[in-house]
Scaffold this motif. Sequence first.
Motif, PDB file in Angstrom:
ATOM      1  N   ILE A  26      18.625 -41.763   4.503  1.00  0.00           N
ATOM      2  CA  ILE A  26      19.561 -42.978   4.090  1.00  0.00           C
ATOM      3  C   ILE A  26      19.592 -43.028   2.824  1.00  0.00           C
ATOM      4  O   ILE A  26      18.686 -43.318   2.114  1.00  0.00           O
ATOM      5  CB  ILE A  26      19.250 -44.251   4.716  1.00  0.00           C
ATOM      6  N   PRO A  27      21.026 -42.995   2.260  1.00  0.00           N
ATOM      7  CA  PRO A  27      20.890 -42.940   0.639  1.00  0.00           C
ATOM      8  C   PRO A  27      20.864 -44.260   0.109  1.00  0.00           C
ATOM      9  O   PRO A  27      21.085 -45.478   0.645  1.00  0.00           O
ATOM     10  CB  PRO A  27      22.559 -42.589   0.606  1.00  0.00           C
ATOM     11  N   ILE A  28      20.358 -44.328  -1.033  1.00  0.00           N
ATOM     12  CA  ILE A  28      20.352 -45.690  -1.941  1.00  0.00           C
ATOM     13  C   ILE A  28      21.607 -45.696  -2.754  1.00  0.00           C
ATOM     14  O   ILE A  28      21.891 -44.820  -3.537  1.00  0.00           O
ATOM     15  CB  ILE A  28      18.928 -45.495  -2.983  1.00  0.00           C
ATOM     16  N   TYR A  31      20.815 -49.465  -7.223  1.00  0.00           N
ATOM     17  CA  TYR A  31      19.428 -49.618  -7.682  1.00  0.00           C
ATOM     18  C   TYR A  31      19.649 -50.084  -9.027  1.00  0.00           C
ATOM     19  O   TYR A  31      20.136 -49.623  -9.997  1.00  0.00           O
ATOM     20  CB  TYR A  31      18.559 -48.237  -7.688  1.00  0.00           C
ATOM     21  N   TYR A  46      18.311 -53.535  -4.755  1.00  0.00           N
ATOM     22  CA  TYR A  46      18.795 -52.385  -4.273  1.00  0.00           C
ATOM     23  C   TYR A  46      19.655 -52.678  -2.892  1.00  0.00           C
ATOM     24  O   TYR A  46      19.514 -53.482  -2.409  1.00  0.00           O
ATOM     25  CB  TYR A  46      17.607 -51.280  -3.984  1.00  0.00           C
ATOM     26  N   GLU A  47      20.403 -51.602  -2.646  1.00  0.00           N
ATOM     27  CA  GLU A  47      21.005 -51.663  -1.493  1.00  0.00           C
ATOM     28  C   GLU A  47      21.235 -50.145  -0.844  1.00  0.00           C
ATOM     29  O   GLU A  47      21.316 -49.309  -1.733  1.00  0.00           O
ATOM     30  CB  GLU A  47      22.380 -52.102  -1.768  1.00  0.00           C
ATOM     31  N   THR A  48      20.843 -49.978   0.291  1.00  0.00           N
ATOM     32  CA  THR A  48      20.952 -48.753   1.106  1.00  0.00           C
ATOM     33  C   THR A  48      22.159 -48.455   1.869  1.00  0.00           C
ATOM     34  O   THR A  48      22.909 -49.418   2.151  1.00  0.00           O
ATOM     35  CB  THR A  48      19.605 -48.621   2.121  1.00  0.00           C
ATOM     36  N   GLY A  49      22.218 -47.186   2.498  1.00  0.00           N
ATOM     37  CA  GLY A  49      23.501 -46.802   2.765  1.00  0.00           C
ATOM     38  C   GLY A  49      23.682 -47.465   4.496  1.00  0.00           C
ATOM     39  O   GLY A  49      24.788 -47.409   4.925  1.00  0.00           O
ATOM     40  N   ASN A  50      22.597 -47.935   4.887  1.00  0.00           N
ATOM     41  CA  ASN A  50      22.635 -48.543   6.199  1.00  0.00           C
ATOM     42  C   ASN A  50      22.766 -50.202   6.167  1.00  0.00           C
ATOM     43  O   ASN A  50      22.657 -50.920   7.174  1.00  0.00           O
ATOM     44  CB  ASN A  50      21.556 -48.090   7.217  1.00  0.00           C
ATOM     45  N   GLN A  53      19.778 -54.655   2.113  1.00  0.00           N
ATOM     46  CA  GLN A  53      19.690 -55.170   0.672  1.00  0.00           C
ATOM     47  C   GLN A  53      18.558 -56.295   0.293  1.00  0.00           C
ATOM     48  O   GLN A  53      17.893 -56.766   1.131  1.00  0.00           O
ATOM     49  CB  GLN A  53      20.943 -56.218   0.310  1.00  0.00           C
ATOM     50  N   TYR A  77      15.971 -60.661   0.936  1.00  0.00           N
ATOM     51  CA  TYR A  77      16.479 -59.303   1.598  1.00  0.00           C
ATOM     52  C   TYR A  77      17.437 -59.747   2.935  1.00  0.00           C
ATOM     53  O   TYR A  77      17.288 -60.661   3.475  1.00  0.00           O
ATOM     54  CB  TYR A  77      15.332 -58.585   1.954  1.00  0.00           C
ATOM     55  N   TYR A  79      19.227 -57.626   6.369  1.00  0.00           N
ATOM     56  CA  TYR A  79      19.371 -56.256   7.143  1.00  0.00           C
ATOM     57  C   TYR A  79      19.779 -56.594   8.466  1.00  0.00           C
ATOM     58  O   TYR A  79      19.637 -57.726   8.939  1.00  0.00           O
ATOM     59  CB  TYR A  79      18.007 -55.643   7.234  1.00  0.00           C
TER      60      TYR A  79
END
Length: 137
Positions: A26-28, A31, A46-50, A53, A77, A79
Amino acid sequence: MMKLTIAVVSCMLVSLASCQQPTTPIPIVRYENDGVNFDGSYKWAYETGNGIQAQETGYVQPAQDPSQSALNVEGGYSYTAPDGTPISLTYVAGPQGFVPVGSHLPTPPPLPPAIAKLLQFLATQPTTPEPIYPKKK
């Protein structure tokens, strides 16, 4: 006996390999990291591709006595839970402890009316000083 052990271990490895699902990294996508700065403050996010946050900021609250200074933190956070429920939590932490806030967190039941009335009454009463006992000789 050795052949049986090899056969059992081989079967276990084959079954373990067949149970594992391939995972895609899963990409970041964002950041940020600022600190720890000279004054003890910091900030990261940070925030990820899925869609996960997270962010946090912190600073040191100085005191008269340097050994009594405290770290104050604010963050949060979010999700999506496996069942599709959006989860979002914010928090502060410091001398008062860790205080999370989120609609998914359990809440205590309401106070019974008699207890609420008693607490209101007690809040209006003057404080009673501690008794002073004479020193023993």
